[in-house]
Design a protein around this motif. Structure first.
Motif, PDB file in Angstrom:
ATOM      1  N   ILE A  18       0.841  -1.187   0.000  1.00 20.98           N
ATOM      2  CA  ILE A  18       0.000   0.000   0.000  1.00 20.98           C
ATOM      3  C   ILE A  18       0.880   1.242   0.000  1.00 20.98           C
ATOM      4  N   PHE A  19       0.379   2.280  -0.675  1.00 19.35           N
ATOM      5  CA  PHE A  19       1.001   3.594  -0.590  1.00 19.35           C
ATOM      6  C   PHE A  19      -0.115   4.619  -0.548  1.00 19.35           C
ATOM      7  N   PHE A  20       0.231   5.839  -0.198  1.00 18.61           N
ATOM      8  CA  PHE A  20      -0.750   6.906  -0.049  1.00 18.61           C
ATOM      9  C   PHE A  20      -0.388   8.046  -0.982  1.00 18.61           C
ATOM     10  N   VAL A  21      -1.408   8.645  -1.610  1.00 21.79           N
ATOM     11  CA  VAL A  21      -1.233   9.738  -2.555  1.00 21.79           C
ATOM     12  C   VAL A  21      -1.933  10.961  -1.997  1.00 21.79           C
ATOM     13  N   ALA A  22      -1.214  12.095  -1.971  1.00 18.72           N
ATOM     14  CA  ALA A  22      -1.802  13.355  -1.520  1.00 18.72           C
ATOM     15  C   ALA A  22      -1.669  14.396  -2.620  1.00 18.72           C
ATOM     16  N   THR A  23      -2.759  15.122  -2.857  1.00 14.35           N
ATOM     17  CA  THR A  23      -2.782  16.224  -3.818  1.00 14.35           C
ATOM     18  C   THR A  23      -3.683  17.315  -3.269  1.00 14.35           C
ATOM     19  N   ALA A  24      -3.526  18.514  -3.814  1.00 14.05           N
ATOM     20  CA  ALA A  24      -4.391  19.632  -3.434  1.00 14.05           C
ATOM     21  C   ALA A  24      -4.329  20.701  -4.506  1.00 14.05           C
ATOM     22  N   ALA A  25      -5.451  21.338  -4.748  1.00 18.59           N
ATOM     23  CA  ALA A  25      -5.472  22.539  -5.577  1.00 18.59           C
ATOM     24  C   ALA A  25      -5.068  23.706  -4.672  1.00 18.59           C
ATOM     25  N   GLN A  26      -5.052  24.909  -5.201  1.00 13.15           N
ATOM     26  CA  GLN A  26      -4.700  26.074  -4.372  1.00 13.15           C
ATOM     27  C   GLN A  26      -5.715  26.293  -3.261  1.00 13.15           C
ATOM     28  N   ASP A  27      -6.980  26.032  -3.558  1.00 13.24           N
ATOM     29  CA  ASP A  27      -8.061  26.189  -2.590  1.00 13.24           C
ATOM     30  C   ASP A  27      -8.818  24.871  -2.492  1.00 13.24           C
ATOM     31  N   GLY A  28      -9.595  24.731  -1.436  1.00 15.05           N
ATOM     32  CA  GLY A  28     -10.416  23.530  -1.288  1.00 15.05           C
ATOM     33  C   GLY A  28      -9.722  22.476  -0.457  1.00 15.05           C
ATOM     34  N   ARG A  29     -10.223  21.286  -0.549  1.00 12.10           N
ATOM     35  CA  ARG A  29      -9.764  20.185   0.286  1.00 12.10           C
ATOM     36  C   ARG A  29      -8.444  19.583  -0.202  1.00 12.10           C
ATOM     37  N   VAL A  30      -7.678  19.055   0.734  1.00 12.48           N
ATOM     38  CA  VAL A  30      -6.519  18.226   0.428  1.00 12.48           C
ATOM     39  C   VAL A  30      -7.048  16.801   0.305  1.00 12.48           C
ATOM     40  N   ASN A  31      -6.607  16.080  -0.715  1.00 10.29           N
ATOM     41  CA  ASN A  31      -7.031  14.693  -0.869  1.00 10.29           C
ATOM     42  C   ASN A  31      -5.890  13.769  -0.504  1.00 10.29           C
ATOM     43  N   LEU A  32      -6.206  12.733   0.255  1.00  9.45           N
ATOM     44  CA  LEU A  32      -5.243  11.701   0.641  1.00  9.45           C
ATOM     45  C   LEU A  32      -5.918  10.361   0.420  1.00  9.45           C
ATOM     46  N   SER A  33      -5.335   9.545  -0.457  1.00  6.30           N
ATOM     47  CA  SER A  33      -5.950   8.269  -0.826  1.00  6.30           C
ATOM     48  C   SER A  33      -4.983   7.114  -0.686  1.00  6.30           C
ATOM     49  N   PRO A  34      -5.459   5.967  -0.178  1.00  8.88           N
ATOM     50  CA  PRO A  34      -4.636   4.756  -0.168  1.00  8.88           C
ATOM     51  C   PRO A  34      -4.696   4.087  -1.536  1.00  8.88           C
ATOM     52  N   LYS A  35      -3.585   3.506  -1.955  1.00  8.74           N
ATOM     53  CA  LYS A  35      -3.509   2.810  -3.244  1.00  8.74           C
ATOM     54  C   LYS A  35      -2.758   1.495  -3.056  1.00  8.74           C
ATOM     55  N   GLY A  36      -3.031   0.539  -3.914  1.00  8.12           N
ATOM     56  CA  GLY A  36      -2.358  -0.758  -3.861  1.00  8.12           C
ATOM     57  C   GLY A  36      -2.531  -1.477  -5.172  1.00  8.12           C
ATOM     58  N   ALA A  37      -2.699  -2.790  -5.132  1.00  9.15           N
ATOM     59  CA  ALA A  37      -3.065  -3.619  -6.296  1.00  9.15           C
ATOM     60  C   ALA A  37      -2.012  -3.662  -7.393  1.00  9.15           C
TER      61      ALA A  37
END
Length: 184
Positions: A20-39
């Motif tokens: 498993i690894f985790f991915v984080a992204t964000a635009a300048q405004d709004g929510r930060v997204n953090l998602s688990p990934k695998g497979a």
């Protein structure tokens, strides 16, 4: 804590062992997204470049964030063995099935129903930290092949496209995800 500019053999081997690894992204405004990934969805192309295959899900935040601001962080944690946290910071671009680069990039991944995008990340810095706060846990199984992929196989290609149009064209904050050519 150690900071560097690229991967090395030890860090590459660590990444390749992680289920498993985790991915984080964000635009300048709004929510930060953090998602688990695998497979089996991540490939190290060289010490400064990684690609990972995005499977369909209930959202598509990463794609929308990258259109707005192409920064990305990947995090890997040792849940077994010696403690370690590894973060990769960089910029990324999105490859869609309509893009010329897709045909070559998708060949390095197993065929999986619901494959939606490939993210191509250029690593700009690498950070390791102790990871002593991460619990020890044993990996049991990957749910992707028992739950996620059959869900999209049962839909068929037309059903997956309908699902994408319903759930994956906008982020939670209303950003376009670029999933369809008409969105760009």
């Amino acid at each position: 804590m150690a900071v560097g500019r690229q991967l090395n053999g030890t860090l590459r081997a660590f990444i390749e062992k992680q289920p498993i690894f985790f991915v984080a992204t964000a635009a300048q405004d709004g929510r930060v997204n953090l998602s688990p990934k695998g497979a089996d969805s991540l490939r190290i192309l060289d010490d400064n470049r990684i690609q990972w295959l995005s499977l369909s899900g209930s959202g598509n935040e990463t794609a929308g964030h990258l259109l707005a601001c192409n920064r990305m962080t990947l995090m890997f944690c040792a849940f077994e063995g010696d403690a370690l946290i590894l973060r990769l910071y960089g910029s990324a671009k999105t490859l869609h099935p309509r893009d010329p680069e897709w045909a070559i990039a998708i060949e390095q991944f197993p065929k999986m129903a619901g494959s939606r995008q490939i993210y191509d990340m250029t690593i700009e810095s690498v950070q390791t930290s102790c990871g002593s706060g991460v619990p020890l846990m044993s990996f049991q199984a990957d749910r992707v092949h028992e739950e996620l992929i059959p869900f999209y196989e049962d839909m068929g290609p037309d059903g997956v496209e309908t699902y994408w149009r319903k759930k994956n064209t906008k982020t939670i904050d209303g950003l376009n995800t670029g999933l369809f050519k008409e969105q760009k």
